[in-house]
Design an enzyme around this catalytic site. Structure first.
Site: not given
Ligand code: DQA
Length: 143
Positions: A9-10, A17, A22, A71, A74, A77, A84, A95, A97-99, A104, A108
């Site tokens: 998502p997002n 964003r 990011y 990725n 959210a 979390h 599952d 797994e 993550h960009i950040s 943070r 997270r």
């Molecule tokens: C994220 C980190 C997550 O906490 C956040 O909700 C995202 C992006 C990252 O790539 O840093 O949407 O997965």
């Protein structure tokens, strides 16, 4: 070698964003770069804002692909259902993550999916995806 990237998502709004967190480039232009870096790897890309769609994609690719780079945004979390789904398949999942989620907000810091994944790469910007491809390549080379 076939790898599926799944962005949650997002992440369709990367480039727009929160650019301070990011970055300001779109993921699709990075994806072209990534494919050029690994001409020997078939890299598929999927993005969804919906938990069930992400799970469907994990099921679809999880028995035939060599690796999944996930990725989950959210949902990382919050989602027992994605945990599952990862447990249910055979393909190894990384797994990503960009950040640096650990630098943070506290919510997270916890990942519900990490324990089902082979490993976690976070905090290197878009380069986290390249590092994940490298990790999958060396993992699969050792099988
Ligand atoms: C994220 C980190 C997550 O906490 C956040 O909700 C995202 C992006 C990252 O790539 O840093 O949407 O997965």
């Amino acid at each position: 070698m076939k790898i599926q990237i799944i962005n949650g998502p997002n992440l369709n709004l990367l480039g727009i964003r929160e650019p301070g967190v990011y970055g300001s480039s779109s993921f699709l232009s990075y994806l072209e770069e990534l494919k050029r870096m690994f001409p020997e790897v078939e890299i598929d890309y999927y993005q969804s804002n919906t938990e069930g769609e992400i799970i469907n994609k994990i099921h679809e690719k999880g028995f035939s692909y060599d690796g999944i780079i996930l990725n989950a945004g959210a949902y990382t979390h919050t989602s027992v259902a994605i945990y599952d789904a990862i447990k249910a398949i055979q393909t190894p999942v990384i797994e990503v993550h960009i950040s640096n989620v650990h630098a943070r907000e506290e919510f997270r810091h916890r990942s519900l999916i990490a324990a089902a994944c082979k490993g976690v790469i976070a905090g290197f910007g878009f380069d986290s995806y390249r590092l994940s491809v490298e990790a999958l390549k060396s993992m699969i080379g050792k099988l």
